[in-house]
Design a protein around this motif. Structure first.
Motif, PDB file in Angstrom:
ATOM      1  N   GLN A 111     -17.410 -16.994  15.192  1.00 47.92           N
ATOM      2  CA  GLN A 111     -18.440 -17.928  15.627  1.00 47.92           C
ATOM      3  C   GLN A 111     -17.970 -19.178  15.442  1.00 47.92           C
ATOM      4  OE1 GLN A 111     -22.734 -17.404  15.085  1.00 47.92           O
ATOM      5  NE2 GLN A 111     -22.424 -19.054  13.595  1.00 47.92           N
ATOM      6  N   ASN A 139     -13.291 -20.162  10.494  1.00 45.25           N
ATOM      7  CA  ASN A 139     -13.585 -19.651   9.377  1.00 45.25           C
ATOM      8  C   ASN A 139     -14.772 -18.582   9.355  1.00 45.25           C
ATOM      9  OD1 ASN A 139     -11.646 -21.169   7.981  1.00 45.25           O
ATOM     10  ND2 ASN A 139     -12.740 -22.929   8.206  1.00 45.25           N
ATOM     11  N   ASP A 140     -15.435 -18.749  10.344  1.00 50.92           N
ATOM     12  CA  ASP A 140     -16.731 -17.800  10.612  1.00 50.92           C
ATOM     13  C   ASP A 140     -16.392 -16.422  11.322  1.00 50.92           C
ATOM     14  OD1 ASP A 140     -18.465 -19.676   9.411  1.00 50.92           O
ATOM     15  OD2 ASP A 140     -19.089 -20.533  11.387  1.00 50.92           O
ATOM     16  N   GLY A 200     -17.134 -10.278   5.893  1.00 53.94           N
ATOM     17  CA  GLY A 200     -18.296 -11.443   6.258  1.00 53.94           C
ATOM     18  C   GLY A 200     -19.403 -11.481   5.908  1.00 53.94           C
ATOM     19  N   ASN A 242     -23.229 -12.060   6.851  1.00 52.53           N
ATOM     20  CA  ASN A 242     -24.084 -11.745   7.872  1.00 52.53           C
ATOM     21  C   ASN A 242     -25.695 -11.900   7.629  1.00 52.53           C
ATOM     22  OD1 ASN A 242     -24.618 -11.132  10.504  1.00 52.53           O
ATOM     23  ND2 ASN A 242     -24.006  -8.978  10.242  1.00 52.53           N
ATOM     24  N   LEU A 287     -24.185 -15.528   9.584  1.00 51.04           N
ATOM     25  CA  LEU A 287     -23.028 -16.453   9.358  1.00 51.04           C
ATOM     26  C   LEU A 287     -23.997 -17.873   9.142  1.00 51.04           C
ATOM     27  CD1 LEU A 287     -20.690 -15.726  12.099  1.00 51.04           C
ATOM     28  CD2 LEU A 287     -20.355 -15.565   9.386  1.00 51.04           C
TER      29      LEU A 287
END
Length: 310
Positions: free
Chosen positions: A199, A203-204, A246, A248, A250
């Motif tokens: 996204q 880095n996302d 990740g 979540n 973000l």
């Protein structure tokens, strides 16, 4: 003895084909009265103005109404890829441009009723670019400012390689922008048999997986959704996938604006830093963008026919 048919009940809806409706309607109408006691002539047909087959001449509903198949919401952009890259819903707001040689198949696509699909052969010079003339605003299908759903049918000849399904055109790898979806096969840089959502920048990342290899030459329904609160979900054939890597959501909800060059399918921008690891050999059918809702395919199920626009 004698058998009399006193009532025929016909159930219609998005899951009933037009041919079945027509056949059952024909059987039923032989039992419907043609006039009332005052000799008023009935004209049977669909009297619901919201239906796809509304008949303005009808004065008696015969139960034959059919409705647009949207599964969750009306699309903001829809590409059937039935022999071309024409957009079906947004009245010219979104368009697709083909660069190089794109292979359009006229064979039956992912679902019954689909009459084609598009295949990318892994050539960097052959791709499709989806752009919008509306700019970054609420009416732009490529400006994802809140909840949204992007879903499509996907097929690969092998799950041993990596595929960039879509990404921003000319993503420079630092400032980012837009949304990217990558399928990592058994040669995946992020591990085997995973999906990667990126996204607005490098880095996302969110990794979704079930660690199950996709069968070769088999259609799968894939969906990426985001809620108004920023929570991402991925579905494969209506099954919710595990978010394994990740954070979540973000961070705070972000507006995802694709650059002026739009969304690209089928070719890896040389600056994405994949190191030549993406083969981009895959097929796509029924590609849809829906703003304002995160469709829960775990409860809705995967689609059973091509989408339509109301």
């Amino acid at each position: 003895f004698e058998i009399k048919c006193t009532k025929i009940i016909v159930i219609t809806g998005s899951g009933v084909t037009a041919s079945v409706v027509a056949e059952l309607t024909g059987i039923r109408e032989s039992y419907l009265p043609q006039t009332n006691q005052n000799n008023y002539q009935y004209i049977y047909g669909c009297t619901d103005e919201s239906a796809s087959n509304y008949d303005s001449n009808a004065n008696a509903n015969n139960g034959s109404c059919t409705y647009a198949y949207t599964l969750g919401a009306d699309p903001d952009a829809l590409f059937h890829f039935d022999g071309n890259s024409n957009e079906s819903c947004s009245s010219g707001v979104v368009s697709a441009t083909e660069t190089g040689t794109i292979t359009h198949s006229s064979s039956t696509g992912a679902v019954t009723g689909s009459t084609g699909y598009v295949t990318f052969a892994g050539n960097v010079a052959d791709y499709i670019t989806i752009t919008s003339g509306n700019g970054d605003n609420a009416a732009d299908p490529l400006s994802l400012d809140s909840a949204f759903t992007i879903d499509f049918w996907f097929q690969v000849p092998t799950d041993a390689t990596n595929q960039i399904i879509f990404c921003p055109d000319s993503w420079n790898g630092s400032t980012g922008g837009g949304l990217t979806l990558i399928r990592f096969g058994s040669a995946g840089m992020m591990g085997n048999h995973k999906w990667d959502i990126v996204q607005n920048g490098p880095n996302d990342h969110l990794i979704f997986d079930d660690n199950v290899q996709i069968a070769a030459n088999t259609w799968y329904h894939i969906a990426v959704t985001r809620t108004a609160a920023g929570l991402y979900k991925m579905f494969q054939d209506g099954v919710l996938l595990t978010n394994s890597v990740g954070t979540n959501p973000l961070g705070s909800i972000e507006t995802i604006n694709f650059p002026a060059g739009g969304m690209q399918m089928g070719a890896e921008p040389t600056v994405m830093g994949m190191g030549g690891a993406a083969t981009n050999i895959f097929s796509i059918d029924e590609f849809r963008i829906t703003k304002g809702t995160a469709i829960d395919f775990a409860s809705e199920g995967k689609p059973t026919q091509p989408y339509t626009c109301s």
